[in-house]
Structures are given as structure tokens and as C-alpha cells.
Design an enzyme around this catalytic site. Structure first.
Site, mmCIF file in Angstrom:
data_model
loop_
_atom_site.group_PDB
_atom_site.id
_atom_site.type_symbol
_atom_site.label_atom_id
_atom_site.label_comp_id
_atom_site.label_asym_id
_atom_site.label_seq_id
_atom_site.Cartn_x
_atom_site.Cartn_y
_atom_site.Cartn_z
ATOM 1 N N HIS A 178 1.050 -1.155 -0.071
ATOM 2 C CA HIS A 178 0.013 -0.083 -0.095
ATOM 3 C C HIS A 178 0.882 1.339 -0.099
ATOM 4 C CE1 HIS A 178 -3.058 2.697 2.092
ATOM 5 N NE2 HIS A 178 -3.567 2.415 0.680
ATOM 6 N N GLU A 190 2.908 0.501 3.247
ATOM 7 C CA GLU A 190 2.402 -0.522 4.116
ATOM 8 C C GLU A 190 2.457 -1.940 3.428
ATOM 9 O OE1 GLU A 190 -0.781 1.763 6.777
ATOM 10 O OE2 GLU A 190 -1.593 1.177 4.878
HETATM 11 N N1 LIG Z 1 -5.366 7.676 -5.224
HETATM 12 C C1 LIG Z 1 -5.009 7.404 -3.880
HETATM 13 O O1 LIG Z 1 -4.611 8.322 -3.175
HETATM 14 C C2 LIG Z 1 -4.462 6.084 -3.606
HETATM 15 C C3 LIG Z 1 -3.518 5.753 -2.433
HETATM 16 C C4 LIG Z 1 -3.323 4.441 -2.190
HETATM 17 C C5 LIG Z 1 -3.776 3.332 -2.828
HETATM 18 N N2 LIG Z 1 -4.720 3.606 -3.793
HETATM 19 C C6 LIG Z 1 -5.296 2.504 -4.523
HETATM 20 O O2 LIG Z 1 -4.677 2.310 -5.796
HETATM 21 C C7 LIG Z 1 -5.461 1.717 -6.864
HETATM 22 C C8 LIG Z 1 -5.504 2.599 -7.927
HETATM 23 O O3 LIG Z 1 -5.768 3.792 -7.716
HETATM 24 P P1 LIG Z 1 -5.469 5.109 -8.471
HETATM 25 O O4 LIG Z 1 -5.872 6.398 -7.501
HETATM 26 O O5 LIG Z 1 -4.306 5.248 -9.125
HETATM 27 O O6 LIG Z 1 -6.722 4.828 -9.687
HETATM 28 P P2 LIG Z 1 -6.685 5.768 -11.086
HETATM 29 O O7 LIG Z 1 -8.128 5.740 -11.490
HETATM 30 O O8 LIG Z 1 -5.752 7.133 -11.156
HETATM 31 O O9 LIG Z 1 -5.963 4.729 -11.880
HETATM 32 C C9 LIG Z 1 -6.641 3.278 -12.197
HETATM 33 C C10 LIG Z 1 -5.957 2.793 -13.573
HETATM 34 O O10 LIG Z 1 -6.362 1.466 -13.798
HETATM 35 C C11 LIG Z 1 -6.578 1.233 -15.119
HETATM 36 N N3 LIG Z 1 -7.425 -0.067 -15.218
HETATM 37 C C12 LIG Z 1 -8.768 -0.263 -14.823
HETATM 38 N N4 LIG Z 1 -9.014 -1.545 -14.885
HETATM 39 C C13 LIG Z 1 -7.703 -2.132 -15.430
HETATM 40 C C14 LIG Z 1 -7.436 -3.607 -16.024
HETATM 41 N N5 LIG Z 1 -8.533 -4.384 -15.866
HETATM 42 N N6 LIG Z 1 -6.313 -3.714 -16.310
HETATM 43 C C15 LIG Z 1 -5.327 -2.523 -16.612
HETATM 44 N N7 LIG Z 1 -5.753 -1.509 -16.238
HETATM 45 C C16 LIG Z 1 -6.894 -1.257 -15.492
HETATM 46 C C17 LIG Z 1 -7.585 2.570 -15.324
HETATM 47 O O11 LIG Z 1 -7.572 2.659 -16.796
HETATM 48 C C18 LIG Z 1 -6.652 3.385 -14.889
HETATM 49 O O12 LIG Z 1 -5.638 4.020 -15.507
HETATM 50 C C19 LIG Z 1 -6.882 1.485 -5.945
HETATM 51 O O13 LIG Z 1 -7.032 0.153 -5.587
HETATM 52 C C20 LIG Z 1 -6.626 2.438 -4.917
HETATM 53 O O14 LIG Z 1 -7.596 2.200 -3.790
HETATM 54 C C21 LIG Z 1 -5.000 4.845 -4.105
#
Ligand SMILES: NC(=O)c1ccc[n+]([C@@H]2O[C@H](COP(=O)([O-])OP(=O)(O)OC[C@H]3O[C@@H](n4cnc5c(N)ncnc54)[C@H](O)[C@@H]3O)[C@@H](O)[C@H]2O)c1
Length: 332
Positions: A178, A190
Site C-alpha cells: 500500500h 504498508e
Molecule cells: N489515489 C490514492 O490516493 C490511492 C492511494 C493508495 C492506494 N490507492 C489504490 O490504488 C489503486 C489505484 O488507484 P488510482 O488512484 O491510481 O486510480 P486511477 O483511477 O488513477 O487509475 C487506475 C488505472 O487502472 C486502469 N485499469 C482499470 N482496470 C484495469 C484493468 N483491468 N487492467 C489494466 N488497467 C486497468 C485504469 O484505466 C486507470 O488508468 C486503487 O486500488 C486505490 O484504492 C489509491
């Protein structure tokens, strides 16, 4: 003084030597190989940051997303971010900056086919949409394509790692990594172990985060791990205080900044994280533990989300945001 008879002494010496050899061999066999080649699935906010940091620290990275268009935007974002890093790092040496940029970018390739991307990878870090079914479906297909030794990790913020891992046959080689946003700036990772994660996989994940220059902390697979388990109920309690009329959002924010030394107040933080994201997390936890008052939903938060006021990303949440520049410095 009692002395062990000579033949026994020789036998004991030999037994001790054999014991040492076996221990030595078994501990070196139990050591994991260093993670060198990684696949990051999802080139959004988090995935791009993880790919950038891994490539900067000498790992070869394949970045995967659903379309060439998204991958292009993602790599352009990484290049822009690296240029800013290079400018700072090599202020008076433009040639060194250009060499740094070229070297790091050479470590990153892209692919729209996740299964082919993982065929020779040591580690998969998944950072796609926060949806259990979608994550399970992805990992189920990767499980068939990736080599035996490949470790899988999810960057999920709120879903149980155990549930995501259940779609695979490699429960012992599955954990959580994480990262925090923005990944290049935030030191903490994490490292989440389920009841099935092997010690070897856990050590490999921990060592990998250290190789990225990050600080790992060990977490159990419980809602919110450590940081969000404390942070989300705190932000929700700030909303409840405001809902009950105990203080304005401006006063609550100022109180926590000046009184507790926090860099941002809870409402500023909520707007930065995204109100939809916060609602999604608390709704998920509330469904898991409906009796827990810390996980109770908030009518005010629900109303703002229903109105499309999601925070900084939509220009309005608890506050109005004219431009990105108006956010506190530490958010950028
Ligand atoms: N945004 C934050 O602050 C944060 C912090 C820690 C963890 N996270 C976690 O990280 C993960 C991603 O978050 P994010 O903010 O980067 O999201 P985001 O929406 O910016 O990016 C997600 C990406 O995944 C791609 N995607 C979706 N389905 C897919 C698939 N089947 N195969 C390949 N690519 C695919 C999308 O096209 C998109 O580009 C989530 O699980 C979120 O909970 C987010």
C-alpha cells in the site's frame, strides 16, 4: 572433571558440523531472490508513481493499462515528473540531467496485454480500479500466465487482500503493497500479510520497498491497515462534529493545524483525497461492521457526493477550489 570419551567427542563434533552445514544450506535456500523485474498494472495516479519510483531505483518495469492512449498519458506524466526531479537533482548539469532521464525511461516499457506482460516478471503490483470483482478477475488470469516464483501484490486502500488473493492459487505468494499519494514523495509503504502469506514472500516485499528507498511497515490484513484505519474515522468524526454544530469546518481545520501540528485540517484532507473515495471506503467498512460507530456513514458527506462535489478534482467539495495552486503547499 568429566570428559566425553574421544570417539563420542569426534561423533559430537561431526554432528555439530553437519547441523551447521544443514542450517547454513537451508537458510540460504530459504532466502528469496531479489526482485528486479516488475509489472505494474494500472497506469493511473498510483500505478504511474510506482512505476516511476521502481524505474528510478534500477528495476525494469512494464506498465500495463487498458489502452495505448492511457499509457501514453501515463508515460508523459512520468516523464514530466522525472524532468522536475532531474532539474532539482542536477541543477547546474543539464547533461547529467538528460542522462538521468534517459536511463530511467529506458527501464520502463508499456503493454496493453497484462497476461503477456507478466510472463517473466518477479513481482506484479496491481493499482487498478478499487473494485473487488475486477481485481479478482485480473489476478485470476495473471495467475495462469505468471511464472511460479512471481509474487502478486495489490495496492488496494480498502479491500481485504485475502479476498483478492482468493481468486488465485498462490495464496502464499500474495500480499499487499500500500503506497501513498504522491508515490515519489511519500516515504511510507504498508506491507500487508494475510494469514497465508509466506515469510519468504513477505520478506521479498519488504526488501523490495527498501530497494525503492521507502520505509516499510508491517500490517495485518485488517480494514484500512494502519494509516487509513486511524485517518478515515478521524476525518469522519470531523464531519460529525461539524454536522452536530460543534464547529465550522474552517475552525476545525485550523484547530488541527495549529493545535495538533497537522499539515492539513481534516476537511482540506477530505477534499484532497476525494469525497467519493472517502465515502466508498466508509460505506465498505460500514457494510463489514454495521455496529461500529467509527464506521457510520455521514448524511453531509453523502449529500456532497450525490451533488457531484467530490473535492479538489471537481473544483468543489467542502471548500471551493479555483485552481490547483490554491491547495496547501504540502499537497502538491
Ligand atoms: N489515489 C490514492 O490516493 C490511492 C492511494 C493508495 C492506494 N490507492 C489504490 O490504488 C489503486 C489505484 O488507484 P488510482 O488512484 O491510481 O486510480 P486511477 O483511477 O488513477 O487509475 C487506475 C488505472 O487502472 C486502469 N485499469 C482499470 N482496470 C484495469 C484493468 N483491468 N487492467 C489494466 N488497467 C486497468 C485504469 O484505466 C486507470 O488508468 C486503487 O486500488 C486505490 O484504492 C489509491
Amino acid at each position: 572433571m568429566h570428559r566425553t570419551p574421544r570417539p563420542w567427542r569426534r561423533r559430537l563434533d561431526m554432528a555439530f558440523a553437519t547441523h551447521c552445514l544443514v542450517r547454513c544450506l537451508s537458510s540460504s535456500a530459504a532466502r528469496h531472490a531479489a526482485i528486479k523485474h516488475i509489472t505494474v498494472i494500472g497506469g493511473g495516479l498510483m500505478g504511474a508513481g510506482i512505476a516511476q519510483v521502481a524505474a528510478t531505483t534500477g528495476h525494469t518495469v512494464v506498465l500495463v493499462d487498458t489502452s495505448e492512449d492511457i499509457l501514453k498519458k501515463s508515460t508523459q506524466g512520468i516523464e514530466g515528473s522525472l524532468k522536475r526531479v532531474a532539474k532539482k537533482k542536477f541543477a547546474d548539469k543539464p547533461e547529467a540531467a538528460a542522462e538521468f532521464l534517459q536511463k530511467v525511461l529506458k527501464n520502463i516499457s508499456t503493454n496493453t496485454d497484462a497476461s503477456s506482460a507478466v510472463r517473466s516478471t518477479d513481482l506484479v503490483v496491481e493499482a487498478i480500479v478499487e473494485n473487488l470483482k475486477v481485481k479478482q478477475s485480473l489476478f485470476s488470469s495473471l495467475d495462469k500466465a505468471a511464472p511460479e516464483h512471481t509474487i502478486f501484490a495489490s495496492n488496494t486502500s480498502s479491500l481485504p487482500i485475502t479476498d483478492i488473493a482468493s481468486a488465485t492459487t498462490r495464496l502464499d505468494r500474495f500480499g499487499g503493497l500500500h503506497f501513498f499519494n504522491p508515490v515519489p514523495m511519500m516515504k511510507l509503504v504498508e506491507v500487508v500479510r494475510t494469514s497465508q502469506t509466506s515469510q519468504m514472500a513477505f520478506d521479498a516485499l519488504t526488501d523490495f520497498t527498501k530497494a525503492l528507498g521507502k520505509h516499510p511497515v508491517s500490517c495485518m490484513d485488517t480494514p484500512g491497515f494502519l494509516v487509513n484505519r486511524l485517518l478515515v474515522p478521524y476525518m469522519m468524526e470531523a464531519i460529525r462534529l461539524h454536522e452536530r454544530g460543534h464547529g465550522s469546518k474552517e475552525d476545525i481545520d485550523m484547530a488541527m493545524k495549529l493545535g495538533a501540528g497537522y499539515p492539513m485540517g481534516p476537511f482540506e484532507l477530505l477534499d484532497y483525497v476525494g469525497l467519493d473515495t472517502s465515502k466508498f471506503i466508509i460505506d465498505g467498512w460500514h457494510a463489514m461492521e454495521p455496529e461500529n460507530p467509527l464506521f457510520a456513514p455521514s448524511p453531509m458527506l453523502n449529500k456532497l457526493v450525490a451533488e457531484g462535489k467530490l473535492g479538489k478534482k471537481t473544483g468543489e467539495g467542502f471548500y471551493k477550489h479555483k485552481s490547483f495552486k490554491e491547495m496547501p503547499r504540502q499537497c502538491r
